[in-house]
Design a protein around this motif. Structure first.
Motif, PDB file in Angstrom:
ATOM      1  N   LYS A  72      -4.309 -23.557  35.346  1.00 44.71           N
ATOM      2  CA  LYS A  72      -3.597 -23.079  34.151  1.00 44.71           C
ATOM      3  C   LYS A  72      -2.214 -23.718  34.073  1.00 44.71           C
ATOM      4  O   LYS A  72      -1.490 -23.806  35.061  1.00 44.71           O
ATOM      5  CB  LYS A  72      -3.464 -21.554  34.236  1.00 44.71           C
ATOM      6  CG  LYS A  72      -2.897 -20.891  33.006  1.00 44.71           C
ATOM      7  CD  LYS A  72      -2.974 -19.354  33.158  1.00 44.71           C
ATOM      8  CE  LYS A  72      -2.081 -18.642  32.176  1.00 44.71           C
ATOM      9  NZ  LYS A  72      -2.519 -18.779  30.783  1.00 44.71           N
ATOM     10  N   GLU A  73      -1.873 -24.166  32.854  1.00 40.64           N
ATOM     11  CA  GLU A  73      -0.538 -24.736  32.634  1.00 40.64           C
ATOM     12  C   GLU A  73       0.542 -23.666  32.685  1.00 40.64           C
ATOM     13  O   GLU A  73       0.357 -22.583  32.138  1.00 40.64           O
ATOM     14  CB  GLU A  73      -0.440 -25.342  31.221  1.00 40.64           C
ATOM     15  CG  GLU A  73      -1.163 -26.623  31.006  1.00 40.64           C
ATOM     16  CD  GLU A  73      -0.985 -27.112  29.560  1.00 40.64           C
ATOM     17  OE1 GLU A  73      -0.128 -26.593  28.835  1.00 40.64           O
ATOM     18  OE2 GLU A  73      -1.748 -28.004  29.164  1.00 40.64           O
TER      19      GLU A  73
ATOM     20  N   LYS B 209       3.884 -27.404  34.607  1.00 40.24           N
ATOM     21  CA  LYS B 209       3.254 -27.539  35.914  1.00 40.24           C
ATOM     22  C   LYS B 209       1.855 -26.962  35.826  1.00 40.24           C
ATOM     23  O   LYS B 209       1.617 -26.033  35.052  1.00 40.24           O
ATOM     24  CB  LYS B 209       4.009 -26.718  36.963  1.00 40.24           C
ATOM     25  CG  LYS B 209       5.097 -27.453  37.701  1.00 40.24           C
ATOM     26  CD  LYS B 209       5.708 -26.595  38.754  1.00 40.24           C
ATOM     27  CE  LYS B 209       5.040 -26.797  40.095  1.00 40.24           C
ATOM     28  NZ  LYS B 209       5.372 -28.086  40.713  1.00 40.24           N
ATOM     29  N   THR B 210       0.950 -27.491  36.612  1.00 36.19           N
ATOM     30  CA  THR B 210      -0.394 -26.951  36.631  1.00 36.19           C
ATOM     31  C   THR B 210      -0.561 -26.086  37.879  1.00 36.19           C
ATOM     32  O   THR B 210      -0.313 -26.540  38.990  1.00 36.19           O
ATOM     33  CB  THR B 210      -1.427 -28.090  36.649  1.00 36.19           C
ATOM     34  OG1 THR B 210      -1.172 -28.938  35.526  1.00 36.19           O
ATOM     35  CG2 THR B 210      -2.831 -27.539  36.552  1.00 36.19           C
ATOM     36  N   GLY B 211      -0.924 -24.830  37.654  1.00 37.71           N
ATOM     37  CA  GLY B 211      -1.092 -23.900  38.770  1.00 37.71           C
ATOM     38  C   GLY B 211      -2.361 -24.182  39.541  1.00 37.71           C
ATOM     39  O   GLY B 211      -3.166 -25.038  39.162  1.00 37.71           O
ATOM     40  N   SER B 212      -2.547 -23.467  40.638  1.00 35.81           N
ATOM     41  CA  SER B 212      -3.677 -23.753  41.526  1.00 35.81           C
ATOM     42  C   SER B 212      -5.019 -23.490  40.848  1.00 35.81           C
ATOM     43  O   SER B 212      -6.036 -24.054  41.230  1.00 35.81           O
ATOM     44  CB  SER B 212      -3.572 -22.927  42.805  1.00 35.81           C
ATOM     45  OG  SER B 212      -3.173 -21.614  42.516  1.00 35.81           O
TER      46      SER B 212
END
Lengths: 233, 233
Positions: free
Chosen positions: A75-76, A69-72
DNA sequence: CGTGTGATTGACGCCTGTCAACGTCTGTGG
DNA sequence: CCACAGACGTTGACAGGCGTCAATCACACG
């Protein structure tokens, strides 16, 4: 990505005892075979992207996939890996939602695409298949719950040790105790949930303590017991 | 915990449109009614404990339950809450494993117990029910994945703001904007994954910034937009 | 009124994230 | 064949977020 003749997919998708499709009837297997499509992917290829609509599931025939998932802040966060005989993408299919993760190839892979409506159809007519899928989802749910607790409560040091142990269990070691998965330092940090520099420093410490040996991306595990102790399991 | 006449459970378990049992046939509903047992629980009661074998699922008729895991140092990590019409315990039932979480009553509850083999039976014979359960599991899986990413990447401040927003969405506000769930500071810290003192300090900061008001365990939300901004969503 | 649980505040220090600089390696193009 | 760019790995410096410990306060309850 390259489309392949279906025969190129060995039968790991549906005939092995641990396959998610093991409870399909032979009629259903025939249907599966006639609808599935097989593709070859290379390292770096993206199978599906977070936010996109996916119309089916993917069963890994060979290779290794990372699911993140890609954070806000961009960053992965690596949620899990998938390897041969594992199924990905089913969450979005059954919930009829956009993908909430990205699936990217770590090691060249052969992957079968299975249309989502076929999956749904099998669930509805084959109770044993439904049970198997339910068990798969529940298994991942249990793992996710453990992950949450670990990330919330453990130090980076503990988590890194645990991640190394998990990778060992999932991908094994070769004859000289080297982890059979190749990850960049950044990818390691994206599993642990920390900065790349922190992973590098901790790996160096583990090396100094003779718990591991490093040679580029190869990680040789010398002392599993010490890792277990650090991981605080 | 007190056993009740089944009639004491209103029909929220099986007849409401959002019920997990909404796709059971009337025959199956009859069977469900004849096998389920209804219990009354009080705040603090434990429905099941991490590590114990549970033989069925629990459908919440009323009240609020917290589901948590205990970390290696004994600290609780709250995974989620369950309220009316929600189903808990199904992970262990379908995987035939010991419970990996503890379920404890936060607000006095009426809860229906449904034998696990009955659940399995319904899954196998009723494809629509199987799909609903699969969707439930997949929904929780998606939420867990988001949770992992947040805890791994966000600061405590961001996470606390996000938790307050989630509680607002799940349990609502009363007429004067007060969160309709009562949690101790420690419980809040066990959701966020931080120390109790950190939660207290951050709540005070939010109060100083006129984002919330505090009166004991009552939290009045004054500025949702500010929380959203802090949460970095 | 004593006891216990929960809430609050302050002090302190370490873990860990960030920034910066530099080294290493690989592949590419001139 | 060499220069260069770019990705990745490593190390050091530094600050601050956050956990821990301790003391005090508030409140409910027997």
């Amino acid at each position: 990505m390259k489309a392949l003749n279906s025969l190129a997919c060995n039968d790991s998708c549906y005939s092995k005892p641990q396959s998610i499709f093991r409870h399909l009837t032979s009629d259903e297997i025939q249907k599966l075979l006639s609808f599935k499509e097989t593709f070859q992917f290379r390292r770096g290829n993206v199978i599906y992207t977070e936010g996109s609509r996916i119309t089916g599931c993917y069963c890994i025939s060979s290779g290794i996939i990372k699911i993140y998932k890609t954070g806000s802040d961009g960053k992965e966060q690596i949620i899990r890996f998938a390897k041969a005989a594992e199924l990905i993408g089913f969450r979005s299919v059954f919930n009829n939602e956009a993908a909430c993760t990205t699936a990217q190839v770590l090691e060249d892979s052969i992957i079968c695409y299975i249309p989502g409506d076929l999956m749904v159809q099998f669930v509805k007519i084959n109770g044993n298949f439904a049970m198997d899928l339910l068990q798969l989802a529940c298994k991942e749910l249990g793992e996710a719950n453990s992950y949450i607790t670990d990330i919330a409560q453990k130090t980076v040091r503990e988590r890194l040790a645990e991640v190394l142990l998990n990778l060992k269990d999932n991908f094994g070691l070769n004859q000289v105790q080297v982890l059979q998965i190749s990850l960049t330092r950044e990818e390691l940090s994206n599993i642990v949930g920390t900065a790349t520099e922190s992973v590098i420093r901790l790996l160096s410490e583990f090396k100094d303590d003779q718990i591991i040996e490093l040679q580029g991306r190869q990680i040789r595990i010398l002392n599993t017991a010490a890792l277990t102790k650090i991981a605080n399991l």
